[in-house]
Write a protein that holds these residues in place. Structure first.
Motif, short mmCIF file in Angstrom:
data_model
loop_
_atom_site.label_atom_id
_atom_site.label_comp_id
_atom_site.label_asym_id
_atom_site.label_seq_id
_atom_site.Cartn_x
_atom_site.Cartn_y
_atom_site.Cartn_z
N PRO A 156 -9.51 1.66 -5.59
CA PRO A 156 -8.54 2.01 -4.54
C PRO A 156 -7.48 0.92 -4.43
CG PRO A 156 -10.65 1.35 -3.59
CD PRO A 156 -10.83 1.39 -5.08
N ARG A 157 -6.28 1.34 -4.31
CA ARG A 157 -5.18 0.39 -4.18
C ARG A 157 -4.98 0.04 -2.72
NH1 ARG A 157 -0.70 2.35 -8.58
NH2 ARG A 157 -2.17 2.53 -10.27
N ALA A 158 -4.55 -1.18 -2.49
CA ALA A 158 -4.29 -1.61 -1.12
C ALA A 158 -3.14 -0.77 -0.58
CB ALA A 158 -3.91 -3.08 -1.09
N PRO A 159 -3.21 -0.35 0.68
CA PRO A 159 -2.12 0.45 1.24
C PRO A 159 -0.82 -0.35 1.24
CG PRO A 159 -3.75 -0.13 2.92
CD PRO A 159 -4.26 -0.63 1.62
N VAL A 160 0.25 0.34 0.96
CA VAL A 160 1.56 -0.28 0.93
C VAL A 160 2.07 -0.42 2.36
CG1 VAL A 160 3.93 0.03 0.13
CG2 VAL A 160 2.04 0.73 -1.32
N SER A 161 2.48 -1.62 2.71
CA SER A 161 3.02 -1.83 4.05
C SER A 161 4.43 -1.26 4.11
CB SER A 161 3.06 -3.32 4.38
OG SER A 161 3.71 -3.50 5.62
N ARG A 162 4.69 -0.45 5.10
CA ARG A 162 6.00 0.17 5.28
C ARG A 162 6.78 -0.49 6.42
NH1 ARG A 162 7.73 3.73 1.34
NH2 ARG A 162 5.96 4.89 0.56
N PHE A 163 6.21 -1.54 7.02
CA PHE A 163 6.88 -2.21 8.14
C PHE A 163 8.05 -3.03 7.64
CE2 PHE A 163 7.67 -5.86 10.84
CZ PHE A 163 7.90 -5.23 12.05
N CYS A 164 9.16 -2.94 8.36
CA CYS A 164 10.32 -3.78 8.07
C CYS A 164 11.15 -3.86 9.35
CB CYS A 164 11.15 -3.22 6.91
SG CYS A 164 11.81 -1.57 7.19
N ALA A 209 14.70 -3.19 10.82
CA ALA A 209 15.96 -2.47 10.58
C ALA A 209 17.11 -3.18 11.31
CB ALA A 209 15.82 -1.03 11.08
N PRO A 210 18.35 -2.74 11.09
CA PRO A 210 19.49 -3.34 11.79
C PRO A 210 19.27 -3.40 13.31
CG PRO A 210 20.26 -1.82 10.11
CD PRO A 210 18.76 -1.68 10.18
N ASN A 211 19.91 -4.35 13.94
CA ASN A 211 19.79 -4.61 15.37
C ASN A 211 18.37 -5.02 15.76
OD1 ASN A 211 22.51 -4.06 15.82
ND2 ASN A 211 22.09 -1.88 16.06
N ASN A 212 17.64 -5.61 14.79
CA ASN A 212 16.30 -6.14 15.03
C ASN A 212 15.32 -5.08 15.52
OD1 ASN A 212 14.70 -8.37 14.67
ND2 ASN A 212 14.96 -9.09 16.77
N ARG A 213 15.46 -3.87 15.04
CA ARG A 213 14.61 -2.74 15.44
C ARG A 213 13.49 -2.52 14.42
NH1 ARG A 213 14.95 -1.74 20.55
NH2 ARG A 213 16.96 -1.10 21.29
N THR A 214 12.39 -1.93 14.89
CA THR A 214 11.28 -1.58 14.01
C THR A 214 11.75 -0.57 12.99
OG1 THR A 214 9.73 -1.95 15.80
CG2 THR A 214 8.95 -0.61 13.97
N GLY A 215 11.36 -0.77 11.73
CA GLY A 215 11.82 0.11 10.68
C GLY A 215 10.75 0.57 9.72
N PHE A 216 11.16 1.44 8.81
CA PHE A 216 10.32 2.04 7.77
C PHE A 216 10.89 1.62 6.43
CE2 PHE A 216 9.61 5.56 4.79
CZ PHE A 216 8.23 5.72 4.88
N LEU A 217 10.07 1.00 5.59
CA LEU A 217 10.51 0.52 4.28
C LEU A 217 10.38 1.63 3.24
CD1 LEU A 217 11.53 -1.98 2.78
CD2 LEU A 217 9.13 -2.52 2.29
#
Length: 160
Positions: free
Chosen positions: A22-30, A32-40
């Motif tokens: 099993p592969r480690a889950p890919v982190s999608r956290f990033c 986004a502009p204006n220091n907002r929570t984003g999706f990678l």
């Protein structure tokens, strides 16, 4: 040649075994502009705001922000970092809508209280008790002195 065959079989076996691990889950956290929570996105460069995920418009080059496995059972199918739970357990908003000045939860739980833990109004906002449902504890300064009451004590027209 038997040794070479054994080495080749071992190499193939190792490759197959590694592929089955099993592969480690890919982190999608990033962020986004204006220091907002984003999706990678899959390209590992593009970071879109959380609220752009599952909005029926593809923002990632490969369309991974609109895939069925991500959008099939909202909010349960979303990565946890994209979701902010409102005070009402049946309601939620995207994480980048927390502390944005707007009453996205409908009860201001995304803007006030310990769950949201928002900073005080920023320089583009005026702190007051708003009379309009869309705001919680601050109004945009652009609404100051516009001839319309936005704050309970009219501070947006006289003090702002």
């Amino acid at each position: 040649s038997a040794v070479a065959l054994l080495v080749l079989a071992a190499a193939v076996g190792s490759g197959v075994a590694l592929a089955l691990l099993p592969r480690a889950p890919v982190s999608r956290f990033c962020t986004a502009p204006n220091n907002r929570t984003g999706f990678l996105c899959d390209d590992r460069v593009t970071c879109i705001p959380a609220s752009w995920v599952c909005d029926r418009a593809s923002h990632c080059r490969s369309g991974e922000d609109e895939q069925e496995k991500l959008c099939g059972d909202l909010p349960h199918s979303l990565p946890g970092h994209l979701v902010f739970p409102c005070r009402d357990p049946r309601s939620w908003v995207y994480a980048d809508q927390r502390c944005d000045g707007m009453n996205d939860c409908g009860d201001c739980s995304d803007e006030t209280g310990s769950l949201a833990s928002c900073p005080p109004c920023g320089w583009e906002w005026w702190s007051c008790i708003p009379v309009h449902y869309e705001y919680c504890s601050c109004i945009p300064r652009r609404l100051c002195r516009d001839g319309t009451q936005h704050c309970l004590g009219w501070s947006d027209e006289y003090d702002c």
